[in-house]
Design a protein around this motif. Structure first.
Motif, PDB file in Angstrom:
ATOM      1  N   VAL A 188      -1.670  -4.725  -9.824  1.00  0.00           N
ATOM      2  CA  VAL A 188      -2.917  -4.822  -9.354  1.00  0.00           C
ATOM      3  C   VAL A 188      -4.085  -5.643  -9.902  1.00  0.00           C
ATOM      4  CG1 VAL A 188      -4.948  -3.300  -7.875  1.00  0.00           C
ATOM      5  CG2 VAL A 188      -2.418  -2.824  -7.719  1.00  0.00           C
ATOM      6  N   ARG A 198     -11.838  -3.606  -6.129  1.00  0.00           N
ATOM      7  CA  ARG A 198     -10.382  -4.062  -6.714  1.00  0.00           C
ATOM      8  C   ARG A 198      -9.758  -4.953  -5.590  1.00  0.00           C
ATOM      9  NH1 ARG A 198      -7.739  -1.537 -11.151  1.00  0.00           N
ATOM     10  NH2 ARG A 198      -9.431  -2.259 -12.589  1.00  0.00           N
ATOM     11  N   SER A 238      -7.673  -5.945  -2.684  1.00  0.00           N
ATOM     12  CA  SER A 238      -6.575  -4.875  -2.017  1.00  0.00           C
ATOM     13  C   SER A 238      -5.321  -5.236  -2.356  1.00  0.00           C
ATOM     14  CB  SER A 238      -6.902  -4.952  -0.596  1.00  0.00           C
ATOM     15  OG  SER A 238      -5.926  -6.017  -0.022  1.00  0.00           O
ATOM     16  N   LEU A 239      -4.432  -4.099  -2.403  1.00  0.00           N
ATOM     17  CA  LEU A 239      -3.202  -4.356  -2.921  1.00  0.00           C
ATOM     18  C   LEU A 239      -2.526  -5.304  -1.892  1.00  0.00           C
ATOM     19  CD1 LEU A 239      -2.351  -0.609  -3.266  1.00  0.00           C
ATOM     20  CD2 LEU A 239      -2.579  -2.229  -5.117  1.00  0.00           C
ATOM     21  N   ALA A 279      -3.204  -8.695  -3.166  1.00  0.00           N
ATOM     22  CA  ALA A 279      -2.467  -9.071  -4.473  1.00  0.00           C
ATOM     23  C   ALA A 279      -1.049  -9.586  -4.066  1.00  0.00           C
ATOM     24  CB  ALA A 279      -2.513  -7.919  -5.269  1.00  0.00           C
ATOM     25  N   SER A 318       0.765  -1.355   0.207  1.00  0.00           N
ATOM     26  CA  SER A 318      -0.111   0.156   0.169  1.00  0.00           C
ATOM     27  C   SER A 318       0.856   1.251   0.050  1.00  0.00           C
ATOM     28  CB  SER A 318      -0.920   0.058   1.257  1.00  0.00           C
ATOM     29  OG  SER A 318      -0.226  -0.097   2.244  1.00  0.00           O
ATOM     30  N   ALA A 337       2.351   1.604  -3.491  1.00  0.00           N
ATOM     31  CA  ALA A 337       1.369   1.954  -4.439  1.00  0.00           C
ATOM     32  C   ALA A 337       1.327   3.381  -4.552  1.00  0.00           C
ATOM     33  CB  ALA A 337      -0.001   1.257  -4.234  1.00  0.00           C
TER      34      ALA A 337
END
Ligand SMILES: Nc1ncnc2c1ncn2[C@@H]1O[C@H](COP(=O)(O)OP(=O)(O)OP(=O)(O)O)[C@@H](O)[C@H]1O
Ligand SMILES: [Mg+2]
Lengths: 306, 273
Positions: free
Chosen positions: A215, A280, A282-283, A286, A188, A191
Motif C-alpha cells: 500500500v 493513503r 486507496s488499496l 494501488a 480491500s 487487506a
C-alpha cells in the motif's frame, strides 16, 4: 509452505501462467491477487496436481502434491468451480472424500457444523445457493484438518456474516502455524484478511510483498491541508520533489513530503491551519495502478451510456 | 501486520497423522459415491425388472409350436431380458465416470487421490463387483422363473446339470460384467456422457451388426472379434459352431479390456483434470 518455481502453463496457444516464482509461508494469511484471467485459479490447480505445468513446478512442503501419502491432511483446497456432484447430498460428498483417507464420520459432521450447513447436509447439492455451495467447498477444504489451505475466492457468494466468519477462521488457522493462501480480485477484501500479498497479472508476478509495504509503495501518500492562507503556504512548501496543487480555494494537496513537515512550515511562518491529514491512496487504486498494463479483459462504459 | 508480528510466527502446524489414503479407502469411497446417487438405484432397478420381467413375458408368450429345441432355445428365450438389461448397466457404468466430469466432482476426487490411476481401478472394481453380484443372482433367478413358466412344454425340464447350461448362465453374468467394465472404460476415455453413450450404442452395439450387411467377406470374418461380440460364445449352450472357442472368447474379452483401460489410464495420467 507452498513453493512455485518458474511455473508456466499454456493451454494451446494461450499462456495462462508465465514463469511464475514465489513462495507462500506458513503462519500468515497470504493473499493472491490479480485481475480476471490473470492465472490465479490455474496456479492453484497446478499446486494440487489437477493441471500439469507446461514447465516449472509447484511444491508443497518440499514435495510434489502427488507424492503425499495423505493428500487431504497436507493440503485442503477450495477450487473455483463447484466440485460436487449435483445429485449427491453434502454429507455423502464429504463422507465419500473422508473414506479415501479413513477419516471418521465424526469429523464429517464436525466440518458440516463448522461451516453452518447442519440443516441442509442431507439435501442434494444441486439445490444449493452459491453461498451454500461455497460453504460446502470450505468444509471439503477443512475436512482433513490440513497444514496448507488453498482457497480460490472463498468469500465469493458469502453474505456479510459469512465473510466476517471466514476472515476470522482463516486468521485463526494461520495463527496455528498453517499456510493459508487465498485468492481474490478485491484488494480491500484481502487487506482485511491477509498479511502478505502476491500480485499477478497476465500470468506474471507483479508484486510479492506485505500488505503494508504494498500500500505505501504503490498508493502515494498525499497530505491534505485546509488553510485560509493556502496560497502563501503553497509558496513556502514549494521545493524539489514536492508538488502542491489546489483543488479548491484554501485547500492544498501536497505530495512528496509528510504532514509533519507541512505543519512545521506553517508554524514557522505563523500560518493558520484548519485541517491537516495524510490520505493513503486507496488499496483499490494501488492495485489498479499496478495491474494497469496487465488487465486482460477491459470493459468500456461507452456502450452502456449510449 | 507489523514486523513484530512477522517474527512472532507460530510453530509449524503438524497435521493429524492417523489418516492415510489407502486402496481400501478408495474402494469404500467409490461404494459410497455409487449408492448415494438416486440414478444408481433407478437404473439398477430398471435393469433388474427388465431382465426378469422380459424373460418372464417372453417365456409365457412363446407359442407351443416353437417351444422346441431344448436347453439352447430355453436359455436364449429366458435370457433375452438380461441382454437388454446390459444396456442399462453399460450406461450406468459410463455415468459413474462421466458424471464426475460433467459435475466437476472429479476435481474433489482427484485432489484426494492425486495419483489418479487408483481411482479408475477402484471405480471399475466396485462397479464390476456390484454388477457381478446383482446379475449373478438375476441370471439364475430369471432361469428358474422362466423354467417354471416353461414347465410342461418342450422348453421345460432344463436342469443346471445339463450339458453347457451352467456355463451359459455364468457366461451371461460374465458378459454383463465385461460390458459394464468396457463401458466404464469408454467413459473414462471420452469423459463426456452423451459422447460415451453414443459411442457405446453406436460403435460397440450397433456397428458390428450393421457391418455384417456389407458385401465384403472379410467383414464377416472380423466381426466376431469386435469388442461387443467377443462374449457371444460364452452365451451358447453348445459353442461348437462358434468362430471363437470359449477360451478365445475369454482371451479377447481380456484383450479389449486391457486396450480400453490401458488407453484410459494413459489419458488419465496425461490430461489435466
Ligand atoms: N482449461 C483451460 N483451457 C483453456 N484456457 C484456460 C483454461 N483454464 C484457464 N484458461 C485461460 O487461462 C487464463 C487464466 O485463467 P485463470 O482461470 O487461471 O484466471 P484467474 O486469475 O483465476 O481469473 P478469475 O479472476 O477470473 O478467476 C485465462 O485467460 C483463461 O481463459
Ligand atoms: Mg479464478
Amino acid at each position: 509452505m507452498i513453493e512455485i518455481e518458474h511455473l508456466t502453463k499454456r493451454y494451446g496457444k494461450k499462456t495462462a501462467v508465465d514463469d511464475l516464482t514465489f513462495a507462500v509461508k506458513p503462519g500468515v494469511v497470504t493473499g493472491f491477487l490479480g485481475p480476471n484471467g490473470a492465472g490465479k485459479s490455474t496456479t492453484m490447480r497446478a499446486v494440487v496436481g489437477l493441471d500439469t505445468p507446461t514447465s516449472g513446478l509447484a511444491r508443497v512442503n518440499g514435495k510434489h502434491y502427488s507424492e503425499f501419502r495423505s493428500p487431504l491432511t497436507e493440503v485442503g483446497a477450495l477450487l473455483e468451480a463447484k466440485s460436487v456432484h449435483a445429485g449427491r447430498s453434502a454429507y455423502k460428498h464429504l463422507l465419500a472424500l473422508a473414506r479415501t483417507h479413513g477419516i471418521p464420520k465424526r469429523r464429517v459432521t464436525e466440518v458440516i457444523d463448522l461451516v453452518g450447513l447442519h440443516e441442509v447436509a442431507g439435501k442434494r447439492v444441486g439445490g444449493f445457493s452459491l453461498g451454500m455451495g461455497q460453504r460446502l467447498g470450505i468444509a471439503v477444504a477443512l475436512l482433513g484438518d490440513p497444514a496448507v489451505l488453498i482457497l480460490d475466492e472463498p468469500v465469493n457468494g458469502l453474505d456479510p456474516d459469512g465473510v466476517k466468519w471466514i476472515r476470522l477462521l482463516l486468521k485463526g488457522l494461520a495463527a496455528e502455524g498453517r499456510t493459508v493462501f487465498l485468492s481474490s480480485h478485491l484488494m480491500s477484501e484481502l487487506a482485511q484478511t491477509a498479511e502478505h500479498l502476491v500480485v499477478i497479472g497476465q500470468g506474471r508476478l507483479l508484486a510479492d510483498t506485505t500488505v503494508d509495504a504494498f500500500v505505501s509503495g504503490n498508493g502515494q501518500a498525499r497530505v491534505r491541508v485546509v488553510s485560509p492562507d493556502a496560497a502563501r503556504l503553497a509558496e513556502h512548501l514549494a521545493g524539489p520533489g514536492i508538488s502542491v496543487s489546489s483543488p479548491e480555494r484554501s485547500v492544498l494537496e501536497v505530495t512528496g513530503t509528510e504532514a509533519a513537515v507541512v505543519g512545521q512550515t506553517a508554524a514557522a511562518h505563523g500560518l493558520v491551519l484548519h485541517e491537516l491529514r495524510t490520505d493513503r491512496g486507496s488499496l483499490e487504486d494501488a492495485f489498479m495502478q499496478l495491474t494497469a498494463d496487465a488487465v486482460e479483459y477491459r470493459q468500456t462504459t461507452e456502450g452502456a451510456n449510449r | 501486520m507489523t514486523a513484530a508480528v512477522m517474527t512472532d510466527r507460530p510453530a509449524a502446524y503438524t497435521p493429524p497423522a492417523q489418516y492415510k489414503l489407502s486402496t481400501a479407502g478408495l474402494l469404500r469411497s467409490e461404494w459410497t459415491k455409487l449408492w448415494s446417487l438416486r440414478s444408481t438405484w433407478i437404473v439398477l432397478l430398471c435393469a433388474v425388472v427388465f431382465s426378469a420381467g422380459l424373460g418372464a413375458i417372453i417365456a409365457s408368450s412363446v407359442p407351443d409350436d416353437q417351444a422346441i429345441g431344448g436347453a439352447a432355445s430355453a436359455i436364449d428365450f429366458s435370457m433375452a431380458g438380461i441382454a437388454l438389461a446390459s444396456v442399462f448397466i453399460a450406461v450406468l457404468g459410463i455415468l459413474t465416470v462421466t458424471g464426475e466430469y460433467s459435475t466437476g466432482s472429479i476435481r474433489s476426487t482427484m485432489s484426494a487421490a492425486p495419483k489418479r490411476l487408483s481411482v479408475l481401478w477402484a471405480k471399475a472394481a466396485v462397479y464390476g463387483a456390484v454388477v457381478a453380484v446383482l446379475f449373478g443372482a438375476m441370471v439364475f433367478l430369471t432361469f428358474f422363473l422362466t423354467q417354471a413358466i416353461f414347465s410342461g412344454t418342450g422348453l421345460g425340464g432344463v436342469s443346471l446339470s445339463d450339458d453347457g447350461v451352467l456355463r451359459a448362465l455364468l457366461g451371461y453374468t460374465a458378459m454383463i460384467v465385461y460390458l459394464a467394465l468396457l463401458a466404464l472404460g469408454i467413459g473414462a476415455i471420452l469423459r463426456n456422457s452423451a459422447g460415451s453413450i453414443g459411442f457405446y450404442i453406436g460403435v460397440i452395439m450397433i456397428l458390428p451388426q450393421l457391418a455384417t450387411l456389407l458385401p465384403w467377406n472379410w467383414v464377416t470374418d472380423v466381426t466376431p472379434y469386435a469388442p461387443g461380440n467377443v462374449p457371444n460364445t460364452l452365451l451358447m449352450v453348445d459353442p461348437a459352431g462358434a468362430t471363437l472357442s470359449v477360451g478365445e472368447s475369454w482371451l479377447w474379452m481380456g484383450i479389449w479390456l486391457v486396450v480400453t483401460y490401458g488407453l484410459a489410464g494413459v489419458l488419465l495420467k496425461r490430461r489435466d483434470v
